[in-house]
Every structure is written in structure tokens, then in C-alpha cells.
Design a protein around this motif. Structure first.
Motif: not given
Ligand SMILES: *Cc1c(COP(=O)(O)O)cnc(C)c1O
Length: 381
Positions: A110, A122, A146, A101, A97
Motif C-alpha cells: 500500500l 484506506c 485514511c 489493510v 480501499i
């Protein structure tokens, strides 16, 4: 790939003639689509870089699967958790993503996706958000991947200094509920600059900042397994820099009128040799009562005109000059059109246009070869 779809809401059936497709519909020239996907696969292979195709453009699991199988893409990108859910449900198991978020509804979903066992990550650019993600992952007993997003000059999301990137990355690295994967470095604002040289110059600035950030992280003992970025308008400078591991080009697969207009290194339109138009809005002439004009059945509700009106691909001496909700006005100087005639439009902007439709009708050799649902259309949360 071929999915025989039945139901009252389908604009076409596999095997029927193009003349029988309900309009307006999005059609995909499958030869052009496959050519684009194979070409991008070859380019990335030659440049020795991965490709994570951006799925926000097509929102289709079938196209994503083709990008992975035929184009060698390592996975896909999307922008929203709801898109990721739709892709995951359709069997795509490697998703980034490329966005923040935020808010507990999206964060909880998520984290549920992480718990489902697919590869998912993300982007983050703020401590408040990182801490919320961390708490949710901790609660669920999972580890969330991340990427720290850096602002490469688009002035939108992303940290604006190497120090900030370092602080966030260090925190994520030390957290047991989070895993630091690397950097997201996409310069969206340069993608549509007209000249190749302008895009290269803007990319050079972005690369300079990325290099600084990487150097700073290196000094902190942090390495980046992933550095992602690059779009259809600029992926060569990113790829050639040696700083990136994955390109994220999306629009190349379909193309649109806006991307067709920008120039390659020889000053030629991007749709001349680089990429083929694969996406068309198929429309029919619904009224022809005035000389010099015709009215087609594709207006605002079947296409986005934020980047300009569509071009007419076939018949090729026409112009689309105006649109309202369900009507499009075509300039037809020679009065060559008749009621019921098919017209192929090249949408001005592919991403938001695709989001307006339920189906892609894949065509080849005059026939409908596939009818694909637009898996994540309308998934904007
Ligand atoms: C939209 C987007 C891309 C793809 O850009 P195209 O111009 O469609 O090739 C790549 N990365 C990110 C983060 C994006 O938002």
C-alpha cells in the motif's frame, strides 16, 4: 475501450457472432451496462453527490474507466491492496480501499502505491493498525490518506462509538505520516432487505449514528472532506441525508438475481425499472437425454450460488434448478431446447461470480464488440 485481444485463452474475438462465443462465458450487454452507468451518473448529479463506484464487483479496469468517463464517477473503491495494484497498473489513479489493510506484506505494498503518486486511501478502525500504517508511511517518507470506518449496524468492521472515532481521527490528524480524510460509513447488511421500507428504516439508524460521530468530530475541531457509503440497495437515504460526499454503489452496473428480487419504493422488483440486467452467464445445452430436462455447461465453477441459483433470462420459460461442478440442470418442460442451444443466465450474485472468470465479452446487436480482461480477478490479498 475496444481492446483487440489475441491468445489461446480468449473465449471470443471482437466482431464475431454471439453464436461463436465459447461457453460458459460472462457476457455484458453493453447497451444495458451503459444505461445503468449513465443512470447512476444522472442520479448522483441530481442529488448533488459524488460517486465512487465499487470496483470489487466487476474487478475490471475497462468498466471502471467507463464509470468514470460515462458515469462521472470520481474514482473507484476496492477491497484489497492487490486489487488496487491491478487497477493502478491499468491506469486508474483514484482509489479508495474500503477496508482495513493489515499485515506488513499488504501495508508495504500500500505504501508503495502511495509513493507511486496515485490518489489512494484506506480505512482504519483500530490503533494497532493505525500505528503500523504510520510507521510504514514514515519509513517511506510518504503521507497515507485514511478514512475512519464506523460500524453503521452491520456488526462487522468499524468503530462503535463517536468517542473512539474521535480518538482515532485526532491521532491521524496530528500524525505527519497520515492524513485524516473523513469517514467510511457503509451499512452492508441492509442492502438486500426485501422491502424498501425496511431498508430505509435500517438506513435511518445508520444515519443517526453517523450524525452523532460527525457532531463529535466537529466538537474536536475535525472536519471530514470525505464521507463515503451507500450501495445499490440503499443509496437514496444516504444521498438525501446531506451527510455523505460520495456514494459507493457497485452492483447497479451489472445487477444480479439477488438484487433483482428486492423492491423499489413502489414495491416493484429492482430489475423492473430501476436497473437493467447487464451481466449474463452465457451457457450451452450440452446434453438432452431426458424429457423435461436439459443439461447446460455452466455449473459451480463458473458462478457463485451463495445468494441462490441463477435465473434464466433467455429462453425465458426455463428454470435452472440444480448445479454441480461443470453442469447445470435446466427444467425444460416443453422440451424446447436442443443440444448446442445458447441460454442466458442471470447470476445469483455478481461479485463472486465475476471473480471466477478471466474475461468479459461485451455484446451489442448480435455481435461481440469488446473482450475485456477481468483485471483484478483472483486478487484477494
Ligand atoms: C460492496 C460494497 C459497496 C457496493 O455495494 P453494492 O451492493 O454492490 O452496490 C459499497 N461500499 C462498500 C464498502 C462495499 O463493500
Amino acid at each position: 475501450m475496444n481492446k483487440q485481444v489475441v491468445g489461446f485463452d480468449v473465449p471470443a474475438m471482437v466482431g464475431m457472432s454471439i453464436n461463436d462465443i465459447a461457453t460458459p462465458s460472462l457476457v455484458l450487454d453493453l447497451d444495458a451496462l451503459e444505461w445503468n452507468i449513465q443512470t447512476m451518473g444522472r442520479i448522483c448529479k441530481d442529488l448533488n453527490i459524488g460517486h465512487r463506484a465499487h470496483g470489487k464487483m466487476h474487478k475490471s479496469a475497462d468498466v471502471a474507466k467507463l464509470q468514470m468517463s460515462l458515469g462521472g464517477a470520481v474514482g473507484i473503491c476496492c477491497q484489497k491492496v492487490s486489487e488496487a495494484e491491478a487497477f493502478a497498473r491499468a491506469g486508474i489513479n483514484n482509489i479508495l480501499i474500503t477496508n482495513q489493510v493489515v499485515g506488513s506484506p499488504a501495508i508495504n505494498r500500500l505504501i508503495a502505491l502511495v509513493g507511486s503518486g496515485i490518489e489512494i486511501a484506506c480505512c482504519v478502525d483500530h490503533f494497532d493498525n493505525v500505528k503500523m500504517l504510520e510507521a510504514a508511511a514514515q519509513n517511506a517518507g510518504v503521507q497515507l490518506n485514511c478514512l475512519v470506518e464506523i460500524d453503521c449496524g452491520a456488526g462487522r468492521c468499524g468503530v462503535v462509538s463517536p468517542q473512539e472515532a474521535g480518538l482515532l481521527a485526532s491521532y491521524i490528524h496530528q500524525s505527519s505520516a497520515l492524513s485524516f480524510q473523513g469517514l467510511q460509513a457503509y451499512q452492508g447488511a441492509l442492502q438486500h432487505l426485501q422491502s424498501h421500507q425496511d431498508r430505509f428504516q435500517a438506513a435511518a439508524k445508520a444515519l443517526h449514528f453517523l450524525e452523532e460521530v460527525l457532531r463529535h468530530l466537529h466538537g474536536l475541531g475535525l472536519s471530514c472532506a470525505v464521507v463515503g457509503g451507500g450501495g445499490t440497495g440503499s443509496f437514496l437515504p444516504e444521498a438525501q441525508s446531506g451527510l455523505y460526499t460520495e456514494l459507493q454503489c457497485g452492483s447497479y452496473a451489472f445487477m444480479d438475481a439477488d438484487y433483482g428480487r428486492i423492491e423499489d419504493e413502489k414495491g416493484e422488483r429492482l430489475d423492473a425499472h430501476s436497473w437493467k440486467n447487464a451481466l449474463f452467464l452465457l451457457t450451452r445445452v450440452m446434453s438432452k437425454t431426458r424429457s423435461g430436462l436439459a443439461v447446460c455447461d455452466a455449473g459451480l465453477k463458473s458462478q457463485s450460488v451463495d445468494s441462490g441459483l441463477p435465473l434464466v433470462s433467455q429462453p425465458n420459460d426455463l428454470r435452472y434448478i440444480k448445479c454441480s461442478d461443470e453442469h447445470g440442470i435446466l427444467e425444460d418442460e416443453k422440451d424446447s431446447l436442443a443440444v448446442g442451444d445458447l441460454v442466458y443466465l442471470i447470476p445469483g450474485h455478481c461479485d463472486p461470480t465475476c471473480n471466477l472468470h478471466d474475461w468479459y465479452v461485451g455484446i451489442r446487436g448480435g455481435l461481440v464488440e469488446s473482450v475485456w480482461p477481468i483485471t483484478a480477478r483472483g486478487k484477494s490479498w
